[in-house]
Design an enzyme around this catalytic site. Structure first.
Site, short mmCIF file in Angstrom:
data_model
loop_
_atom_site.label_atom_id
_atom_site.label_comp_id
_atom_site.label_asym_id
_atom_site.label_seq_id
_atom_site.Cartn_x
_atom_site.Cartn_y
_atom_site.Cartn_z
N ASP A 232 109.24 109.37 -22.25
CA ASP A 232 109.82 108.37 -23.16
C ASP A 232 109.99 108.93 -24.58
O ASP A 232 109.06 109.51 -25.14
CB ASP A 232 108.90 107.14 -23.20
CG ASP A 232 109.61 105.91 -23.72
OD1 ASP A 232 110.02 105.92 -24.90
OD2 ASP A 232 109.76 104.95 -22.95
N SER B 59 114.25 104.92 -25.87
CA SER B 59 113.83 103.99 -24.82
C SER B 59 114.82 102.83 -24.72
O SER B 59 116.01 103.04 -24.50
CB SER B 59 112.40 103.52 -25.10
OG SER B 59 111.82 102.96 -23.96
#
Length: 344
Positions: free
Chosen positions: A196, A45
């Site tokens: 993610d 991320s």
């Protein structure tokens, strides 16, 4: 007078939205330190963004270029979000009233954090794509002399972690690593949809242990392991659940590594993966008190005053680490995994 030794270490950068500016500060200070070189890096991320920009700069122009690129990226991210809507400018106009501003916004205009469809986040995703294309040099990342890089994304169908390495790190790979599923549409790569990377490897650790020749591994963590209060609002509960999910993989991996190291410590030194685990020395930089007191919703809003505050905190935490724990590089671990990540 003995000559000081330059230590090469690997860095693993946790994800956590705009709070990744803390990691930016840590890396910024490490880049100024003459006696540390970065040999490999992993990230998820926001950690993936920091990792890719770091490696780009190191290869393209050295430590100073990496520092410049990181500053420019975070400044451009703030500028892009400011231009996209009034929320961040409002929050920046009242820097000590973020909670009141977000509560007012939600009461008047509805919950902006959870759109009715992830497709509503496509424009923001495209803005991030443009920033990645501007500040990440993929040719540099794929160069033969580039530090190893490992970027995680989560396969939306299987839930497993996919690790992108130097040769296949791309704009889509970085977008996938930062794709919160309730906010953005999934990123499709080679027929698979990705979310993610924080859900499956935050940050990736085992690739560093298995594939890097370095024995010192520095974790930069930004998600609080514990909080003083239990949330009771839907928004607070949702934020804490996301935070717990983002920490779960790291805690699991570190507990596993700790158990393996304890089991192998009485054994003779060996080669291969077992030898890497025996020699592994783990270090950590964090500021749990500061990050635990911050509103979790602020991870979605890269306000410049907050980014600068976190950047300064990261530099301060890194400087404290360099003054004492870093002296143990090449000798022993400086974080007690049982105490910090063991079962409570």
């Amino acid at each position: 007078m003995s000559k000081r030794v330059v230590h090469t270490l690997d860095v693993a950068l946790q994800g956590g939205g705009a709070h990744g500016a803390f990691t930016w500060g840590v890396v910024d200070r490490l880049l100024e330190y003459d006696y540390i070189d970065i040999g490999a890096v992993s990230g998820a991320s926001a950690g993936a963004m920091n990792a890719a920009i770091l490696v780009s700069g190191l290869v393209a122009g050295g430590k100073e270029d990496a520092s410049r690129r990181l500053w420019a990226f975070w400044k451009a991210l703030n500028r892009a979000v400011r231009d996209a809507g009034p929320m961040v400018p409002m929050a920046e106009a009242f820097p000590f009233a973020f909670e009141a501003v977000t509560d007012w916004w939600t009461a008047v205009l509805g919950d902006i954090k959870l759109p009715t469809s992830p497709e509503m986040g496509r424009s923001a995703q495209e803005t991030l794509r443009q920033l990645i294309d501007e500040y990440v040099d993929f040719d540099a990342i794929r160069a033969k002399d580039a530090p190893l890089i490992f970027i995680s994304a989560t396969n939306a169908r299987t839930g497993g972690a996919h690790i992108f390495r130097n040769a296949d790190v791309s704009t889509d790979a970085l977008l996938a690593s930062a794709c919160l599923p309730l906010l953005f549409p999934p990123i499709r790569i080679n027929g698979a949809d990705y979310w993610d990377g924080g859900y499956s490897a935050n940050p990736p650790l085992m690739p560093l242990v298995q594939e890097s020749p370095n024995d010192d591994l520095l974790l930069v963590t930004i998600n609080p392991i514990t909080r003083d209060k239990t949330p009771h609002t839907p928004e607070g509960i949702a934020s804490r659940l996301t935070e717990l999910g983002f920490n779960q993989t790291l805690v699991k991996d570190l507990r596993g590594l700790n158990l393996l190291k304890q089991a192998m410590s009485p054994l003779p030194c060996t080669d291969g993966l077992l030898g890497s685990l025996q020699r592994l020395r783990i270090h950590e930089i964090h500021d749990q008190p500061l990050l635990a007191e911050m509103d979790p919703r602020s991870k979605l809003f890269p306000m410049w005053h907050m980014l600068i505050k976190l950047h300064a905190a990261g530099r301060r935490a890194a400087n404290e680490w360099l003054q004492k724990p870093a002296r143990q590089l090449g000798k022993k671990s400086t974080v007690d995994l049982t105490d910090r990540y063991g079962p409570s």
